[in-house]
Design a protein around this motif. Structure first.
Motif, PDB file in Angstrom:
ATOM      1  N   ILE A   1       9.461  10.231  -2.014  1.00 13.41           N
ATOM      2  CA  ILE A   1       9.818  10.111  -0.594  1.00 13.41           C
ATOM      3  C   ILE A   1      10.905   9.050  -0.415  1.00 13.41           C
ATOM      4  CG2 ILE A   1       8.967   9.515   1.695  1.00 13.41           C
ATOM      5  CD1 ILE A   1       6.206  10.587   0.771  1.00 13.41           C
ATOM      6  N   LEU A   2      10.738   7.915  -1.061  1.00 11.28           N
ATOM      7  CA  LEU A   2      11.752   6.872  -0.977  1.00 11.28           C
ATOM      8  C   LEU A   2      13.099   7.379  -1.470  1.00 11.28           C
ATOM      9  CD1 LEU A   2       9.661   3.867  -2.353  1.00 11.28           C
ATOM     10  CD2 LEU A   2      10.453   4.117  -0.003  1.00 11.28           C
ATOM     11  N   ASP A   3      13.082   8.079  -2.588  1.00  8.94           N
ATOM     12  CA  ASP A   3      14.330   8.617  -3.135  1.00  8.94           C
ATOM     13  C   ASP A   3      15.012   9.550  -2.144  1.00  8.94           C
ATOM     14  OD1 ASP A   3      13.876   7.212  -5.466  1.00  8.94           O
ATOM     15  OD2 ASP A   3      13.188   8.955  -6.619  1.00  8.94           O
ATOM     16  N   ARG A   4      14.211  10.324  -1.443  1.00 14.20           N
ATOM     17  CA  ARG A   4      14.748  11.293  -0.497  1.00 14.20           C
ATOM     18  C   ARG A   4      15.554  10.617   0.606  1.00 14.20           C
ATOM     19  NH1 ARG A   4      10.802  14.569  -0.925  1.00 14.20           N
ATOM     20  NH2 ARG A   4       9.386  13.847   0.716  1.00 14.20           N
ATOM     21  N   TYR A   5      15.187   9.395   0.958  1.00 15.88           N
ATOM     22  CA  TYR A   5      15.863   8.694   2.046  1.00 15.88           C
ATOM     23  C   TYR A   5      16.759   7.548   1.550  1.00 15.88           C
ATOM     24  CZ  TYR A   5      12.786  11.531   4.807  1.00 15.88           C
ATOM     25  OH  TYR A   5      12.141  12.616   5.345  1.00 15.88           O
ATOM     26  N   GLY A   6      17.017   7.526   0.272  1.00 20.22           N
ATOM     27  CA  GLY A   6      17.926   6.529  -0.276  1.00 20.22           C
ATOM     28  C   GLY A   6      17.377   5.117  -0.258  1.00 20.22           C
ATOM     29  N   LEU A   7      16.058   4.999  -0.357  1.00 22.89           N
ATOM     30  CA  LEU A   7      15.404   3.695  -0.339  1.00 22.89           C
ATOM     31  C   LEU A   7      14.847   3.354  -1.718  1.00 22.89           C
ATOM     32  CD1 LEU A   7      13.415   4.121   2.989  1.00 22.89           C
ATOM     33  CD2 LEU A   7      15.413   2.646   2.663  1.00 22.89           C
ATOM     34  N   SER A   8      14.811   2.062  -2.029  1.00 22.88           N
ATOM     35  CA  SER A   8      14.222   1.584  -3.281  1.00 22.88           C
ATOM     36  C   SER A   8      13.128   0.581  -2.965  1.00 22.88           C
ATOM     37  CB  SER A   8      15.284   0.900  -4.156  1.00 22.88           C
ATOM     38  OG  SER A   8      16.299   1.805  -4.526  1.00 22.88           O
ATOM     39  N   ALA A   9      11.966   0.788  -3.556  1.00 24.41           N
ATOM     40  CA  ALA A   9      10.871  -0.181  -3.411  1.00 24.41           C
ATOM     41  C   ALA A   9      11.015  -1.209  -4.530  1.00 24.41           C
ATOM     42  CB  ALA A   9       9.521   0.511  -3.488  1.00 24.41           C
TER      43      ALA A   9
ATOM     44  N   GLY B   1       0.822  -1.204   0.000  1.00 26.59           N
ATOM     45  CA  GLY B   1       0.000   0.000   0.000  1.00 26.59           C
ATOM     46  C   GLY B   1       0.854   1.252   0.000  1.00 26.59           C
ATOM     47  N   LEU B   2       0.214   2.374  -0.340  1.00 28.06           N
ATOM     48  CA  LEU B   2       0.939   3.638  -0.519  1.00 28.06           C
ATOM     49  C   LEU B   2       0.552   4.696   0.503  1.00 28.06           C
ATOM     50  CD1 LEU B   2       0.902   3.930  -4.422  1.00 28.06           C
ATOM     51  CD2 LEU B   2       2.656   2.948  -2.929  1.00 28.06           C
ATOM     52  N   HIS B   3      -0.271   4.361   1.478  1.00 28.60           N
ATOM     53  CA  HIS B   3      -0.605   5.272   2.577  1.00 28.60           C
ATOM     54  C   HIS B   3      -1.085   6.641   2.070  1.00 28.60           C
ATOM     55  CE1 HIS B   3       0.973   2.459   5.587  1.00 28.60           C
ATOM     56  NE2 HIS B   3       1.874   2.177   4.669  1.00 28.60           N
ATOM     57  N   GLY B   4      -1.965   6.579   1.085  1.00 25.31           N
ATOM     58  CA  GLY B   4      -2.600   7.795   0.602  1.00 25.31           C
ATOM     59  C   GLY B   4      -1.793   8.602  -0.389  1.00 25.31           C
ATOM     60  N   ARG B   5      -0.607   8.140  -0.740  1.00 27.49           N
ATOM     61  CA  ARG B   5       0.210   8.849  -1.723  1.00 27.49           C
ATOM     62  C   ARG B   5       0.028   8.244  -3.110  1.00 27.49           C
ATOM     63  NH1 ARG B   5       1.016   9.749   3.717  1.00 27.49           N
ATOM     64  NH2 ARG B   5       2.548  11.430   4.048  1.00 27.49           N
ATOM     65  N   THR B   6       0.340   9.019  -4.124  1.00 28.21           N
ATOM     66  CA  THR B   6       0.390   8.478  -5.470  1.00 28.21           C
ATOM     67  C   THR B   6       1.708   7.727  -5.635  1.00 28.21           C
ATOM     68  OG1 THR B   6       1.523  10.379  -6.443  1.00 28.21           O
ATOM     69  CG2 THR B   6      -0.894  10.484  -6.307  1.00 28.21           C
ATOM     70  N   PRO B   7       1.793   6.883  -6.661  1.00 24.99           N
ATOM     71  CA  PRO B   7       3.078   6.211  -6.888  1.00 24.99           C
ATOM     72  C   PRO B   7       4.235   7.189  -7.046  1.00 24.99           C
ATOM     73  CG  PRO B   7       1.356   5.118  -8.137  1.00 24.99           C
ATOM     74  CD  PRO B   7       0.733   6.352  -7.553  1.00 24.99           C
ATOM     75  N   ALA B   8       4.025   8.275  -7.767  1.00 23.76           N
ATOM     76  CA  ALA B   8       5.104   9.251  -7.959  1.00 23.76           C
ATOM     77  C   ALA B   8       5.470   9.922  -6.637  1.00 23.76           C
ATOM     78  CB  ALA B   8       4.683  10.296  -8.987  1.00 23.76           C
ATOM     79  N   GLU B   9       4.472  10.237  -5.818  1.00 21.26           N
ATOM     80  CA  GLU B   9       4.755  10.859  -4.524  1.00 21.26           C
ATOM     81  C   GLU B   9       5.519   9.909  -3.612  1.00 21.26           C
ATOM     82  OE1 GLU B   9       0.854  13.845  -4.284  1.00 21.26           O
ATOM     83  OE2 GLU B   9       0.765  11.822  -3.407  1.00 21.26           O
ATOM     84  N   PHE B  10       5.085   8.661  -3.587  1.00 14.66           N
ATOM     85  CA  PHE B  10       5.759   7.688  -2.719  1.00 14.66           C
ATOM     86  C   PHE B  10       7.190   7.456  -3.206  1.00 14.66           C
ATOM     87  CE2 PHE B  10       6.571   4.083  -0.121  1.00 14.66           C
ATOM     88  CZ  PHE B  10       5.622   4.100   0.889  1.00 14.66           C
ATOM     89  N   ARG B  11       7.379   7.374  -4.502  1.00 12.52           N
ATOM     90  CA  ARG B  11       8.727   7.189  -5.058  1.00 12.52           C
ATOM     91  C   ARG B  11       9.633   8.356  -4.668  1.00 12.52           C
ATOM     92  NH1 ARG B  11      11.144   4.784  -9.661  1.00 12.52           N
ATOM     93  NH2 ARG B  11      13.360   5.280  -9.555  1.00 12.52           N
TER      94      ARG B  11
END
Length: 286
Positions: free
Chosen positions: A93-101, A81-91
């Motif tokens: 956020i992940l990028d900001r913290y150096g994480l990859s889904a 799930g994306l917790h209310g974010r769009t895929p682009a928004e969630f991506r």
């Protein structure tokens, strides 16, 4: 039925299985008799965590929780799930913290092409069907056919598609067939297996036997431990002999070792303990 509700219902299976006796369960530490030949380790790039484990924290503070995972040392996550974010928004956020889904749990109903497009936006490599339950073998066969079709479309989109087990797939249907056997009769080129080790053991299976019967097809492990009473516990603190199972990683074809715990009193502690265990565990090579 929502995935959370499904998992809640399945939690009762763990309590029931506790009465079987942990020492007799395949995959438990008590079942290990073979010493490793030489030591290997889990590749750091193969370590991930299923974000379902931290769902309560993510709902309250998405960015803070992802930042905490990054501080622990995670670089990969699996989405639920994306917790209310769009895929682009969630991506973003992940990028900001150096994480990859690298992986997502997704349903195959609805607009599958949109689901695949969203997965590509998120940067997924894998998309995984997280749950299915049917009363008859015919319904399971219909579902298996749909898995093949979903996997074919996923491959065309540059993604790998898999199925994640619970315990009930190993129980016989009225015809004597097992859902697991129907699922694994799908096209292995289109449908890989995300083997949940806790649920396999709770279902009375030896994960090593499952690996041997599905060589090269188990691309992802859900690394979830089992307490002596059958309940969930943090990775490396329970009864499942992960060193024995991991020694067959090459045979399985595993690319990701995903920390998970369905219920937990302290999700970030679970994440830390799981990461530390996967970083330090050593196992034989077969």
């Amino acid at each position: 039925m929502s995935e959370i509700n499904r998992r809640t219902l399945l939690g009762g299976v763990a309590a029931t299985a506790a009465g079987l006796g942990v020492a007799a369960l395949p995959g438990s530490a008590a079942a290990s008799t073979t010493a490793p030949h030489r030591h290997r380790r889990v590749p750091r790039g193969g370590i991930s965590i299923q974000l379902y484990t931290l769902r309560s924290l993510l709902a309250a503070d998405l960015e803070g929780t992802l930042a905490a995972l990054a501080r622990i040392g995670y670089r990969k996550v699996e989405l639920a799930g994306l917790h209310g974010r769009t895929p682009a928004e969630f991506r973003a956020i992940l990028d900001r913290y150096g994480l990859s889904a690298t992986s997502s749990h997704v349903g195959i109903d609805g607009d599958w092409q949109k689901t695949l497009a969203d997965a590509r936006t998120l940067g997924n490599r894998f998309v995984v069907a997280p749950f299915a339950q049917f009363a008859t073998a015919g319904e399971w066969r219909d579902y298996a056919s749909r898995l093949n079709a979903a996997g074919k479309a996923a491959r065309a989109a540059g993604l790998r598609f898999g199925y994640h087990n619970h315990a009930h797939e190993f129980q016989a249907l009225p015809t004597g067939e097992r859902p697991w056997d129907i699922i694994t009769a799908t096209d292995r080129r289109l449908v890989h297996l995300e083997l949940d080790l806790y649920w396999a053991v709770t279902g009375g299976q030896d994960p090593v036997d499952l690996i041997r019967r599905n060589r090269g097809r188990i691309l992802q492990f859900h690394c979830k431990d089992r307490a002596a009473d059958g309940s969930f516990t943090d990775l490396g603190t329970g009864t499942i002999d992960f060193r024995r199972i991991f020694s067959h990683s090459r045979e399985a074809g595993v690319l990701e070792y995903i920390v998970e715990r369905d219920t937990q009193p302290d999700p970030l502690k679970t994440a830390q303990v799981g990461f530390d265990y996967l970083r330090t565990v050593r196992f034989g090579c077969r």
